[in-house]
Enzyme design. Structure first.
Site, PDB file in Angstrom:
ATOM      1  N   HIS A  24      42.405  71.937  20.207  1.00  0.00           N
ATOM      2  CA  HIS A  24      41.243  71.897  21.127  1.00  0.00           C
ATOM      3  C   HIS A  24      39.630  71.594  20.668  1.00  0.00           C
ATOM      4  O   HIS A  24      38.922  71.088  20.845  1.00  0.00           O
ATOM      5  CB  HIS A  24      40.301  73.208  22.792  1.00  0.00           C
ATOM      6  CG  HIS A  24      41.339  72.963  23.219  1.00  0.00           C
ATOM      7  ND1 HIS A  24      42.754  73.751  23.067  1.00  0.00           N
ATOM      8  CD2 HIS A  24      41.236  73.028  24.356  1.00  0.00           C
ATOM      9  CE1 HIS A  24      43.832  73.286  24.105  1.00  0.00           C
ATOM     10  NE2 HIS A  24      43.002  72.840  25.057  1.00  0.00           N
ATOM     11  N   HIS A  53      39.105  67.815  21.420  1.00  0.00           N
ATOM     12  CA  HIS A  53      38.261  67.495  22.294  1.00  0.00           C
ATOM     13  C   HIS A  53      37.246  66.286  21.271  1.00  0.00           C
ATOM     14  O   HIS A  53      36.832  65.431  22.339  1.00  0.00           O
ATOM     15  CB  HIS A  53      36.675  68.422  22.456  1.00  0.00           C
ATOM     16  CG  HIS A  53      37.404  69.949  23.325  1.00  0.00           C
ATOM     17  ND1 HIS A  53      36.853  70.594  23.423  1.00  0.00           N
ATOM     18  CD2 HIS A  53      37.900  69.416  24.393  1.00  0.00           C
ATOM     19  CE1 HIS A  53      37.651  71.745  24.123  1.00  0.00           C
ATOM     20  NE2 HIS A  53      37.986  70.921  24.996  1.00  0.00           N
ATOM     21  N   ARG A  94      25.296  83.170  47.018  1.00  0.00           N
ATOM     22  CA  ARG A  94      24.581  84.239  45.553  1.00  0.00           C
ATOM     23  C   ARG A  94      26.283  85.247  45.459  1.00  0.00           C
ATOM     24  O   ARG A  94      26.343  86.308  44.856  1.00  0.00           O
ATOM     25  CB  ARG A  94      23.784  85.490  46.158  1.00  0.00           C
ATOM     26  CG  ARG A  94      22.819  85.083  46.338  1.00  0.00           C
ATOM     27  CD  ARG A  94      21.773  85.938  45.569  1.00  0.00           C
ATOM     28  NE  ARG A  94      20.386  85.747  46.206  1.00  0.00           N
ATOM     29  CZ  ARG A  94      20.082  85.821  47.112  1.00  0.00           C
ATOM     30  NH1 ARG A  94      20.513  86.564  47.964  1.00  0.00           N
ATOM     31  NH2 ARG A  94      18.313  85.996  47.468  1.00  0.00           N
ATOM     32  N   GLU A 114      49.516  72.039  26.579  1.00  0.00           N
ATOM     33  CA  GLU A 114      48.756  73.810  26.778  1.00  0.00           C
ATOM     34  C   GLU A 114      49.938  75.048  26.361  1.00  0.00           C
ATOM     35  O   GLU A 114      49.619  76.536  26.218  1.00  0.00           O
ATOM     36  CB  GLU A 114      47.997  74.212  28.572  1.00  0.00           C
ATOM     37  CG  GLU A 114      46.980  73.016  28.130  1.00  0.00           C
ATOM     38  CD  GLU A 114      46.342  73.600  27.604  1.00  0.00           C
ATOM     39  OE1 GLU A 114      46.220  74.728  26.731  1.00  0.00           O
ATOM     40  OE2 GLU A 114      45.099  72.823  27.659  1.00  0.00           O
ATOM     41  N   GLU A 169      34.153  85.548  26.454  1.00  0.00           N
ATOM     42  CA  GLU A 169      34.321  85.411  25.011  1.00  0.00           C
ATOM     43  C   GLU A 169      32.601  86.226  24.699  1.00  0.00           C
ATOM     44  O   GLU A 169      32.646  85.570  23.147  1.00  0.00           O
ATOM     45  CB  GLU A 169      34.099  83.788  25.523  1.00  0.00           C
ATOM     46  CG  GLU A 169      35.038  83.063  24.415  1.00  0.00           C
ATOM     47  CD  GLU A 169      35.356  81.784  24.739  1.00  0.00           C
ATOM     48  OE1 GLU A 169      35.795  80.678  26.312  1.00  0.00           O
ATOM     49  OE2 GLU A 169      34.758  80.749  23.736  1.00  0.00           O
ATOM     50  N   ARG A 199      39.161  85.257  23.120  1.00  0.00           N
ATOM     51  CA  ARG A 199      38.931  84.576  23.908  1.00  0.00           C
ATOM     52  C   ARG A 199      39.407  82.905  23.386  1.00  0.00           C
ATOM     53  O   ARG A 199      39.460  81.635  23.692  1.00  0.00           O
ATOM     54  CB  ARG A 199      38.346  84.024  25.087  1.00  0.00           C
ATOM     55  CG  ARG A 199      38.587  83.506  25.783  1.00  0.00           C
ATOM     56  CD  ARG A 199      37.776  83.488  27.423  1.00  0.00           C
ATOM     57  NE  ARG A 199      38.577  82.608  28.502  1.00  0.00           N
ATOM     58  CZ  ARG A 199      38.328  83.002  29.867  1.00  0.00           C
ATOM     59  NH1 ARG A 199      37.578  84.205  30.219  1.00  0.00           N
ATOM     60  NH2 ARG A 199      38.888  81.701  30.816  1.00  0.00           N
ATOM     61  N   ASN A 258      41.410  78.020  21.783  1.00  0.00           N
ATOM     62  CA  ASN A 258      40.946  77.032  21.656  1.00  0.00           C
ATOM     63  C   ASN A 258      42.468  76.164  20.770  1.00  0.00           C
ATOM     64  O   ASN A 258      41.375  75.188  20.235  1.00  0.00           O
ATOM     65  CB  ASN A 258      39.244  77.150  21.364  1.00  0.00           C
ATOM     66  CG  ASN A 258      38.206  77.911  21.956  1.00  0.00           C
ATOM     67  OD1 ASN A 258      39.018  76.977  22.782  1.00  0.00           O
ATOM     68  ND2 ASN A 258      37.788  78.174  22.040  1.00  0.00           N
ATOM     69  N   LYS A 304      36.597  80.619  34.797  1.00  0.00           N
ATOM     70  CA  LYS A 304      35.727  80.129  33.755  1.00  0.00           C
ATOM     71  C   LYS A 304      35.369  78.821  35.334  1.00  0.00           C
ATOM     72  O   LYS A 304      36.311  78.158  35.027  1.00  0.00           O
ATOM     73  CB  LYS A 304      36.340  79.328  32.442  1.00  0.00           C
ATOM     74  CG  LYS A 304      35.508  80.164  31.417  1.00  0.00           C
ATOM     75  CD  LYS A 304      36.268  79.033  30.097  1.00  0.00           C
ATOM     76  CE  LYS A 304      35.687  80.200  29.032  1.00  0.00           C
ATOM     77  NZ  LYS A 304      36.187  79.092  27.899  1.00  0.00           N
ATOM     78  N   LYS A 316      47.611  84.188  28.716  1.00  0.00           N
ATOM     79  CA  LYS A 316      45.689  83.901  29.362  1.00  0.00           C
ATOM     80  C   LYS A 316      46.021  85.192  29.924  1.00  0.00           C
ATOM     81  O   LYS A 316      44.598  85.288  29.738  1.00  0.00           O
ATOM     82  CB  LYS A 316      45.729  82.271  30.782  1.00  0.00           C
ATOM     83  CG  LYS A 316      44.978  82.323  30.997  1.00  0.00           C
ATOM     84  CD  LYS A 316      44.035  81.315  29.918  1.00  0.00           C
ATOM     85  CE  LYS A 316      42.443  81.320  30.468  1.00  0.00           C
ATOM     86  NZ  LYS A 316      41.947  79.538  30.748  1.00  0.00           N
ATOM     87  N   HIS A 337      43.591  65.045  28.508  1.00  0.00           N
ATOM     88  CA  HIS A 337      43.577  66.021  27.850  1.00  0.00           C
ATOM     89  C   HIS A 337      44.704  66.621  27.327  1.00  0.00           C
ATOM     90  O   HIS A 337      44.698  67.242  25.747  1.00  0.00           O
ATOM     91  CB  HIS A 337      43.061  66.853  28.713  1.00  0.00           C
ATOM     92  CG  HIS A 337      42.343  69.105  28.083  1.00  0.00           C
ATOM     93  ND1 HIS A 337      41.714  68.800  27.389  1.00  0.00           N
ATOM     94  CD2 HIS A 337      43.391  70.336  27.716  1.00  0.00           C
ATOM     95  CE1 HIS A 337      41.413  70.044  27.232  1.00  0.00           C
ATOM     96  NE2 HIS A 337      42.178  70.909  27.527  1.00  0.00           N
TER      97      HIS A 337
END
Ligand SMILES: NC(=O)c1ccc[n+]([C@@H]2O[C@H](COP(=O)([O-])OP(=O)(O)OC[C@H]3O[C@@H](n4cnc5c(N)ncnc54)[C@H](O)[C@@H]3O)[C@@H](O)[C@H]2O)c1
Ligand SMILES: [Zn+2]
Length: 365
Positions: free
Chosen positions: A251, A255, A123, A187, A239, A244, A248, A145, A229, A268
């Site tokens: 992106h 993507h 946990r 980035e 988010e 946040r 993107n 994340k 960041k 990427h």
């Protein structure tokens, strides 16, 4: 200055990002002081272990922390349920009397898997990030994340789980393949466009130095990007406030390009580079961005040897992937558009035909 410290402010879950030009000496001492545990299980791959494993382990053992390594395959496929179960099983076998914590030692793949294990094993246990790629140092290692992939899509099984420390050693980047470096730079350009005009100007002025991996230039870039960041994550950890979302930028179309090329023709950062140029072009055509600023963004990406168009993709496939994206709601798509350097807006008010035209222009057949 050879080191910088930045804090991710999340009350009792706050943590430092330490950026060192080289060396792991400080890491062992810091971990001893933080008392995260007296045994570290290091999740890495054989390439990173062979290059830097000894040096990392030595700094810990010198400070009374026992170390063991678990190697995962060097592939996105390591972010899978099978590798997750195999790894937690191995961890449970070495988790005896000592107080165990985890170290993600590698790029985003090791970081995302290790973080997800730390979020779920017993946990939740302590973990730290020791990112070894530029992309991981400026992006994936910061923000908590964590996720693994499912057959139906990337990052579908995950959790928010903040590390206790991010330790970025810039000298490790010297062995990184150039294409990986450029992926991280894409980035960093993103951070410049969304919130730091000075950072953007610095990259414009110093792009040759940066491509040669000059240590001072890397320190400035990684520290500036990490600060942005950290700031966004501190203000909108999960988010929920929409803040946040600015991360993107580039992106949404990026993507779609990655999906359409099945993740093997464009990496990427390359997809994000084309995505950023496309978003800037959309902003320009909507009258939100000056022509001159659009050209500066496009030119900078070209200077960094990043693509702004691709021949490796098929327009229909990109469009299909774009429509399937979860950001596509009730016939509208939410995108991050630049309005000037260092400033973006998040909007759904974009003519679909314009998006199609711009994608067509960027995907040359
Ligand atoms: N959690 C997040 O917020 C977040 C954000 C962005 C990306 N990601 C994830 O990150 C992953 C991609 O990360 P990545 O680009 O770092 O890829 P990666 O982890 O696969 O690393 C890229 C390659 O570089 C090699 N490598 C790593 N460090 C090295 C070094 N110092 N010297 C030489 N070679 C080295 C690795 O072995 C690998 O082959 C994706 O799975 C993506 O989903 C997560
Ligand atoms: Zn990205």
């Amino acid at each position: 200055m050879s080191a910088k410290k930045i804090t991710v402010n999340l009350f009792e879950r706050s943590y430092p990002i330490i950026i060192q030009k080289n060396g792991f000496q400080q890491l062992g001492r810091l971990l001893k002081k933080m008392q995260l545990g007296n045994a570290a299980c290091i999740i890495t791959n054989s390439r990173v272990q062979a290059l830097y494993g000894k040096e990392l382990a030595l700094s810990l053992t010198r400070n009374g922390i026992a170390t063991s390594f678990i190697r995962i395959a060097d592939s996105e496929k390591s972010k899978s349920a099978k590798v997750y179960f195999d790894t937690v099983t191995k961890i449970s076998k070495i988790d005896t009397k000592k107080r165990l914590f985890l170290i993600a030692f590698g790029g985003g793949v090791a970081g995302d898997l290790c973080g997800f294990i730390a979020a779920t094993y017993k946990r939740g246990i302590n973990y730290i990030q020791v990112p070894t790629t530029l992309l991981a140092q400026v992006d994936s290692a910061i923000g908590g994340k964590t996720a693994i992939d499912l057959a139906s899509g990337k990052n579908l099984l995950g959790a928010f789980c903040q590390p206790r420390l991010v330790y970025s050693n810039l000298s490790l980047l010297q062995s990184l393949p150039k294409r990986q470096i450029r992926s991280g730079i894409a980035e960093i350009v993103k951070y410049g466009v969304i919130s730091d005009k000075k950072l953007f100007g610095y990259i414009e002025k110093n792009y040759k130095k940066i491509l040669k991996l000059d240590p001072n230039a890397l320190l400035y870039l990684v520290a500036s990007a990490s600060r942005i960041k950290a700031d966004v994550v501190s203000r909108d950890e999960r988010e929920t406030l929409g803040l946040r979302a600015v991360l993107n930028f580039g992106h949404t179309i990026g993507h779609a390009l990655e999906t359409a090329t099945k993740y093997n023709k464009l990496n990427h950062g390359e997809a994000v580079s084309i995505g950023m140029t496309a978003a800037a072009q959309i902003a320009r055509q909507m009258g939100l961005l000056k022509q001159e600023t659009f050209l500066r963004i496009e030119q900078l990406l070209k200077h960094m040897d990043l693509p702004v168009k691709t021949k490796n993709s098929n327009f229909r496939a990109v469009l299909k992937a774009f429509y399937r994206d979860k950001k596509f709601i009730r016939g509208k798509v939410r995108m991050v558009l630049p309005t000037r350097l260092g400033h973006v807006i998040v909007t759904e008010d974009i003519p679909l035909n314009l998006i199609k035209t711009v994608i067509k222009n960027r995907v040359v057949s």
